[in-house]
Design a protein around this motif. Structure first.
Motif, PDB file in Angstrom:
ATOM      1  N   HIS A 144      10.161 133.214  65.178  1.00 24.97           N
ATOM      2  CA  HIS A 144      10.940 132.483  64.179  1.00 24.97           C
ATOM      3  C   HIS A 144      11.858 133.406  63.383  1.00 24.97           C
ATOM      4  O   HIS A 144      12.799 132.938  62.749  1.00 24.97           O
ATOM      5  N   GLU A 145      11.571 134.707  63.409  1.00 21.78           N
ATOM      6  CA  GLU A 145      12.446 135.675  62.744  1.00 21.78           C
ATOM      7  C   GLU A 145      13.468 136.278  63.706  1.00 21.78           C
ATOM      8  O   GLU A 145      14.178 137.219  63.364  1.00 21.78           O
ATOM      9  N   ASP A 146      13.544 135.734  64.937  1.00 23.55           N
ATOM     10  CA  ASP A 146      14.492 136.201  65.950  1.00 23.55           C
ATOM     11  C   ASP A 146      14.298 137.679  66.266  1.00 23.55           C
ATOM     12  O   ASP A 146      15.260 138.441  66.395  1.00 23.55           O
TER      13      ASP A 146
END
Length: 360
Positions: free
Chosen positions: A121-123
């Motif tokens: 989700h934080e890439d």
């Protein structure tokens, strides 16, 4: 299917007390339906994602559900790799060979799932390390693994994976602490879209792109126009000055301008042309809108070379229709054509410190 969505589904299943089997394409030889790194989840009553469909996937689901039954009965269900000759044993016409890795994920193993979700989700590029000897699954960012001097074999394998393009890859190796391992790299989708506008087409496009390997920044000044639910791959930006967001987007961004205002559309086109380092600049509208915009931009000193970079009308011309959903599909098809040709279709082979492990 993005890794983030897969992990979200896995987390929800584990929270409900339902184990799942994580299946990944560990290696392929010859023609195969999916490349190494493709993955899916299988539960007793559901499956999520795909490793290529057909009889191969049906057989994989059968094996996975058998593992869940055995695990519930207390029988040994260590992670394993199965070899599938597609023509001979599976009855598919591809003719190649696929090696699949199977791993039962139990509700007690939520820690690594949550760690992976946070990285996804934080890439952040991350790695999942599966020991075929039964040791707990390890998850780490690719950067931390490559810098870990305590585990040089893992660092070397991670460095090999990092050379591949695309959003997933796998390496299977024998010589990590005397155990066989599957090392799986997951990275953010390489294609980034800056979508300006949350009208009918914008909303339809977000729904279409939700399951595709693309990262979206969705920009609009009207909070009420955003979808009530937000896909995992989409980050909404609410702002009274959409044109100010141009400078915050990364280089090589694909840009789509579909706002409620022609004046704002023109200002956004101007701002992106001034910046110049975009990968794609799409403008929704008709040929007459394009002609009008070109005339105004020429009057302001923009060159023919700059104007030629505007894609308008936007969308694959082979997809015909004026319904927002049809337009969204046409645009999505055009965006997918921008993706780099994947380089992760080959299995990495290393003689030292790790070598490919295959099942005879």
């Amino acid at each position: 299917m993005t890794a983030g969505r897969l992990l979200d589904h896995l987390a929800a299943s584990l929270c409900a007390g339902e184990p799942m089997v994580w299946i990944g394409v560990a290696e392929t030889r010859g023609s195969a339906p999916r490349a190494p790194g493709a993955r899916m989840l299988v539960g007793m009553g559901s499956s999520f994602g795909t490793i290529g469909g057909g009889h191969l996937e049906l057989r994989a689901i059968e094996i996975a559900r058998g593992m869940i039954v055995d695990d519930a009965a207390g029988l040994a269900t260590a992670p394993r790799i199965e070899r599938f000759p597609l023509g001979a044993s599976v009855g598919q016409c591809c003719g190649g060979v696929v090696h699949l890795a199977f791993d039962v994920v139990r509700p007690t193993e939520r820690a690594w799932v949550e760690q992976a979700r946070a990285l996804a989700h934080e890439d952040i590029d991350w790695v999942r390390i599966l020991s075929l000897g039964g040791a707990p699954v390890q998850v780490a960012s690719l950067a931390s693994l490559r810098a870990d001097s305590r585990h040089p074999a893992l660092a070397a394998s991670a460095a090999g994976l990092a050379t591949l393009a695309g959003d997933s890859a796998m390496i299977c190796c024998d010589s990590l602490g005397g155990e066989r391992h599957v090392i799986e790299l997951v990275r953010p989708a390489e294609l980034h879209l800056a979508l300006f506008g949350a009208g009918h087409v914008g909303r339809a496009l977000i729904e279409v792109l939700a399951r595709l390997p693309i990262r979206v920044t969705w920009i609009d000044p009207r909070e009420s126009e955003f979808l009530a639910w937000m896909p995992q791959n989409t980050r909404p930006v609410l702002t009274d000055m959409p044109e100010a967001e141009v400078r915050h987007q990364p280089a090589n961004t694909a840009v789509l301008i579909t706002t409620h205002s022609h004046a704002l559309d023109l200002e956004l086109v101007r701002t992106w042309l001034d910046r110049g380092d975009f990968g794609f600049l799409g403008l929704i509208g008709s040929t007459s809108k394009r002609a009008s915009f070109e005339a105004r931009l020429r009057a302001r000193g923009y060159t023919e070379a700059q104007l030629s970079r505007i894609v308008s009308p936007v969308g694959d011309p082979a997809v015909v229709g004026k319904e927002p959903e049809v337009i969204a599909i046409a645009i999505a098809a055009q965006l997918m054509s921008l993706r780099s040709k994947p380089q992760n279709v080959r299995h990495i082979r290393q003689d030292h410190p790790a070598k490919a492990c295959t099942t005879p």
